[in-house]
Design a protein around this motif. Sequence first.
Motif, mmCIF file in Angstrom:
data_model
loop_
_atom_site.group_PDB
_atom_site.id
_atom_site.type_symbol
_atom_site.label_atom_id
_atom_site.label_comp_id
_atom_site.label_asym_id
_atom_site.label_seq_id
_atom_site.Cartn_x
_atom_site.Cartn_y
_atom_site.Cartn_z
ATOM 1 N N THR A 180 -38.883 -19.930 -51.013
ATOM 2 C CA THR A 180 -38.211 -20.957 -51.803
ATOM 3 C C THR A 180 -36.923 -21.388 -51.107
ATOM 4 O OG1 THR A 180 -37.028 -19.294 -53.106
ATOM 5 C CG2 THR A 180 -39.143 -20.094 -53.971
ATOM 6 N N VAL A 181 -36.626 -22.665 -51.243
ATOM 7 C CA VAL A 181 -35.416 -23.223 -50.624
ATOM 8 C C VAL A 181 -34.255 -23.075 -51.606
ATOM 9 C CG1 VAL A 181 -34.312 -25.308 -49.727
ATOM 10 C CG2 VAL A 181 -36.710 -24.842 -49.207
ATOM 11 N N ALA A 182 -33.263 -22.256 -51.207
ATOM 12 C CA ALA A 182 -32.115 -22.018 -52.081
ATOM 13 C C ALA A 182 -31.085 -23.136 -51.970
ATOM 14 C CB ALA A 182 -31.465 -20.680 -51.735
ATOM 15 N N GLY A 183 -31.072 -23.809 -50.858
ATOM 16 C CA GLY A 183 -30.107 -24.885 -50.660
ATOM 17 C C GLY A 183 -30.312 -25.570 -49.323
ATOM 18 N N ARG A 184 -29.677 -26.713 -49.183
ATOM 19 C CA ARG A 184 -29.782 -27.488 -47.944
ATOM 20 C C ARG A 184 -28.439 -28.100 -47.643
ATOM 21 N NH1 ARG A 184 -33.044 -32.719 -48.578
ATOM 22 N NH2 ARG A 184 -31.369 -34.010 -47.721
ATOM 23 N N TYR A 185 -28.081 -28.081 -46.373
ATOM 24 C CA TYR A 185 -26.857 -28.749 -45.929
ATOM 25 C C TYR A 185 -27.245 -29.811 -44.918
ATOM 26 C CZ TYR A 185 -22.434 -29.720 -43.607
ATOM 27 O OH TYR A 185 -21.346 -30.363 -43.080
ATOM 28 N N ASP A 186 -26.707 -31.009 -45.100
ATOM 29 C CA ASP A 186 -26.930 -32.105 -44.159
ATOM 30 C C ASP A 186 -25.655 -32.388 -43.386
ATOM 31 O OD1 ASP A 186 -29.505 -32.399 -45.130
ATOM 32 O OD2 ASP A 186 -28.933 -33.930 -46.595
ATOM 33 N N LYS A 187 -25.785 -32.584 -42.111
ATOM 34 C CA LYS A 187 -24.622 -32.889 -41.274
ATOM 35 C C LYS A 187 -23.904 -34.122 -41.820
ATOM 36 C CE LYS A 187 -23.244 -33.782 -36.490
ATOM 37 N NZ LYS A 187 -23.689 -34.115 -35.121
ATOM 38 N N GLN A 188 -22.566 -34.012 -41.935
ATOM 39 C CA GLN A 188 -21.759 -35.072 -42.520
ATOM 40 C C GLN A 188 -21.073 -35.948 -41.468
ATOM 41 O OE1 GLN A 188 -21.661 -35.293 -46.126
ATOM 42 N NE2 GLN A 188 -23.338 -33.854 -45.719
ATOM 43 N N SER A 189 -20.558 -35.319 -40.411
ATOM 44 C CA SER A 189 -19.825 -36.058 -39.370
ATOM 45 C C SER A 189 -20.790 -36.422 -38.252
ATOM 46 C CB SER A 189 -18.666 -35.213 -38.826
ATOM 47 O OG SER A 189 -17.755 -34.892 -39.851
ATOM 48 N N LEU A 190 -21.335 -37.629 -38.330
ATOM 49 C CA LEU A 190 -22.374 -38.051 -37.391
ATOM 50 C C LEU A 190 -21.768 -38.657 -36.129
ATOM 51 C CD1 LEU A 190 -24.832 -39.705 -39.933
ATOM 52 C CD2 LEU A 190 -24.685 -37.313 -39.228
ATOM 53 N N LEU A 191 -22.479 -38.505 -35.015
ATOM 54 C CA LEU A 191 -22.040 -39.078 -33.752
ATOM 55 C C LEU A 191 -22.273 -40.585 -33.779
ATOM 56 C CD1 LEU A 191 -23.552 -36.423 -31.323
ATOM 57 C CD2 LEU A 191 -21.149 -36.692 -31.927
ATOM 58 N N SER A 192 -21.204 -41.338 -33.690
ATOM 59 C CA SER A 192 -21.300 -42.799 -33.743
ATOM 60 C C SER A 192 -22.050 -43.331 -32.532
ATOM 61 C CB SER A 192 -19.900 -43.415 -33.798
ATOM 62 O OG SER A 192 -19.203 -42.996 -34.945
ATOM 63 N N PHE A 193 -22.875 -44.357 -32.774
ATOM 64 C CA PHE A 193 -23.735 -45.001 -31.778
ATOM 65 C C PHE A 193 -24.944 -44.154 -31.406
ATOM 66 C CE2 PHE A 193 -19.758 -47.275 -30.299
ATOM 67 C CZ PHE A 193 -20.106 -48.493 -30.857
ATOM 68 N N ILE A 194 -24.860 -42.828 -31.669
ATOM 69 C CA ILE A 194 -25.897 -41.919 -31.187
ATOM 70 C C ILE A 194 -26.776 -41.464 -32.338
ATOM 71 C CG2 ILE A 194 -26.306 -39.708 -30.016
ATOM 72 C CD1 ILE A 194 -23.491 -40.178 -28.716
ATOM 73 N N GLU A 195 -26.169 -40.781 -33.313
ATOM 74 C CA GLU A 195 -26.915 -40.358 -34.494
ATOM 75 C C GLU A 195 -26.920 -41.441 -35.565
ATOM 76 O OE1 GLU A 195 -26.539 -35.550 -34.693
ATOM 77 O OE2 GLU A 195 -24.772 -36.684 -35.327
ATOM 78 N N ALA A 196 -25.858 -42.233 -35.583
ATOM 79 C CA ALA A 196 -25.751 -43.275 -36.609
ATOM 80 C C ALA A 196 -25.206 -44.551 -35.977
ATOM 81 C CB ALA A 196 -24.835 -42.811 -37.740
ATOM 82 N N PRO A 197 -25.725 -45.716 -36.366
ATOM 83 C CA PRO A 197 -25.227 -46.975 -35.813
ATOM 84 C C PRO A 197 -23.781 -47.226 -36.208
ATOM 85 C CG PRO A 197 -27.332 -47.280 -36.957
ATOM 86 C CD PRO A 197 -26.821 -45.919 -37.322
ATOM 87 N N LEU A 198 -23.073 -47.962 -35.369
ATOM 88 C CA LEU A 198 -21.716 -48.405 -35.680
ATOM 89 C C LEU A 198 -21.681 -49.906 -35.457
ATOM 90 C CD1 LEU A 198 -18.859 -47.420 -36.465
ATOM 91 C CD2 LEU A 198 -18.319 -47.331 -34.022
ATOM 92 N N PHE A 199 -21.249 -50.641 -36.481
ATOM 93 C CA PHE A 199 -21.290 -52.109 -36.451
ATOM 94 C C PHE A 199 -22.713 -52.597 -36.174
ATOM 95 C CE2 PHE A 199 -17.015 -51.034 -34.549
ATOM 96 C CZ PHE A 199 -16.324 -51.181 -35.731
ATOM 97 N N ASN A 200 -23.695 -51.865 -36.752
ATOM 98 C CA ASN A 200 -25.118 -52.186 -36.583
ATOM 99 C C ASN A 200 -25.589 -52.071 -35.129
ATOM 100 O OD1 ASN A 200 -25.648 -52.748 -39.333
ATOM 101 N ND2 ASN A 200 -24.724 -54.785 -39.113
ATOM 102 N N ILE A 201 -24.835 -51.332 -34.324
ATOM 103 C CA ILE A 201 -25.215 -51.109 -32.934
ATOM 104 C C ILE A 201 -25.578 -49.646 -32.763
ATOM 105 C CG2 ILE A 201 -24.483 -51.197 -30.515
ATOM 106 C CD1 ILE A 201 -22.486 -53.351 -31.301
ATOM 107 N N SER A 202 -26.738 -49.388 -32.175
ATOM 108 C CA SER A 202 -27.161 -48.018 -31.916
ATOM 109 C C SER A 202 -27.582 -47.913 -30.459
ATOM 110 C CB SER A 202 -28.324 -47.626 -32.831
ATOM 111 O OG SER A 202 -28.721 -46.301 -32.573
ATOM 112 N N LEU A 203 -26.958 -46.993 -29.748
ATOM 113 C CA LEU A 203 -27.283 -46.770 -28.349
ATOM 114 C C LEU A 203 -28.230 -45.592 -28.222
ATOM 115 C CD1 LEU A 203 -23.726 -47.156 -26.765
ATOM 116 C CD2 LEU A 203 -25.500 -48.878 -27.003
ATOM 117 N N PRO A 204 -29.090 -45.597 -27.206
ATOM 118 C CA PRO A 204 -30.044 -44.504 -27.049
ATOM 119 C C PRO A 204 -29.435 -43.262 -26.436
ATOM 120 C CG PRO A 204 -30.324 -46.093 -25.277
ATOM 121 C CD PRO A 204 -29.289 -46.669 -26.208
ATOM 122 N N PHE A 205 -28.130 -43.232 -26.305
ATOM 123 C CA PHE A 205 -27.424 -42.108 -25.690
ATOM 124 C C PHE A 205 -27.736 -40.816 -26.426
ATOM 125 C CE2 PHE A 205 -23.089 -40.387 -24.300
ATOM 126 C CZ PHE A 205 -23.511 -40.215 -23.007
#
Length: 505
Positions: free
Chosen positions: A326-351
């Motif tokens: 059973t899954v007791a809990g889950r943590y999701d990463k909060q501070s994402l790498l801009s351009f890499i994990e999450a787009p910035l200004f709708n721009i996402s680089l494949p870096f």
Amino acid sequence: MNKQSIYDFAAIIVASLLVFISICRVNFYTGWIAFMPLFMCVINASSKKCFRSGLVFGAAFSCFAYFWMIAGAQRFTGYNFLYGTGVMLLCTVFVAFYWGCLLFCYSLLQRPLRNIADVLLNSIIMAAVFCLFEFLLSFIAEGFPWFGFYAGSSLIGNLYAIQPAALFGNAALSFIIIVTNYLFAGFIIKKQWLQLIIPAAIMAAYMLCGYWIYSEFNLNIDKKHPVEIALINENILPDIKWDDKNGDVLVQRLLQLDEEAAAQYPGIILWSESAIPWTYRKDDDLVNEILKISGPSNATHILGINTAVKDNIVNNSAYCIRPDGTVAGRYDKQSLLSFIEAPLFNISLPFFSSKGFIVNTNNAHNLPLPTACGKAGMLICNESSGAKAAMFAVNNDAQFLCNISNDGWFNNTYIVRNHFYKARLRAVETRKDMAVNSDNGYSGFISANGVIINQRRDTDPFVMKETVYRNDYKSLAVKYPYLFISACAIFVLTVTIFTIFKKNN
């Protein structure tokens, strides 16, 4: 270029190298003098010269700090070296203007050096301005952790020098480093050789203070609630493909490591970030086999595995899974790498991304994981580079911390060692024991007092088990995270008002 300009240029280049060694390579000894050549160039200098000196310093520092990007970007993306060169140049421009603006602001407040009091006052002005700029930079560094350079980082390699961070955070370390560097520079410029005893005495007093804080905390540290944690470090490079050729071998490696960890009967088995490189399902064959193997040990797993959201959007997650599955809990990463994990200004680089995943920015799962051994505050990857995630976890009753990451993309750079020492800073700031599991990086255990209990880096997979202790203590830095930076802001504001008043009269 005249003779003085050549000397200044050479001094700035030397300073940039020393600062790189101090901050990026965490060198305790060079940190006390690293900025001194730079400060000698800007003392009593015009605002224009200070700004220009900052530009040169930032550009030179970037050449040392970001050189890895040229080859790194080619490896991560498959593009040629020009792509990495472009990324490095963009970072260099930003860093150059950062230092230019910092020294320009200082130049507006500095006093002519007439006596010892002026040197002391200017050293405090410079240190306060540094701390304020670093505070502002920390917001950008959440998404761009390679911009997270702080003057005080050189002190995190020393057990006693790091201790004041428990009271006032990283800013206290930067403040003392800048004050000392400036005093050395100021007294040398004035040729007041006898006065060099002042910064030397400040260094000695600071270290004695650190020793006292360390000793006092040790007298009150709680050792009554042990938590046995086994780290599973897979040492699988992030660009290895899990296909028909490699899949079976990699799965067997994970199962063997799980068996080795379970045989030591830990309370928690801690995996690294994205240890299983696909998204979690309750009926996942590999996860269920892992639980079957470790079942007799009754261990709780903290497993790094993504969570599917939709299409190619995922959460970078850590699952707390009980022995019964059973899954007791889950943590999701909060501070994402801009351009890499999450787009910035709708721009996402494949870096850095070989699969094109975008990480979900709407992460509601941000609380400590409720393990059977206590509440585990989670930090994923670059979240240990800043204080925000660790302090949020402790303010939400985390009793110990776990930092899981994958440093495979940087395994031939200074970043992997720097990353481990940033985790050490978080442990001291929050006064929480920490387990660090970094695939292809430095893994180990760090006590709340800053003592590195165990540390290992290897090319082969390994299991490491140690005992940490949970506690409910909250440090002053956690209770009042803006106390020191507020004092710096008030001081700078007061000096600014006084300077304006003096000019108008």
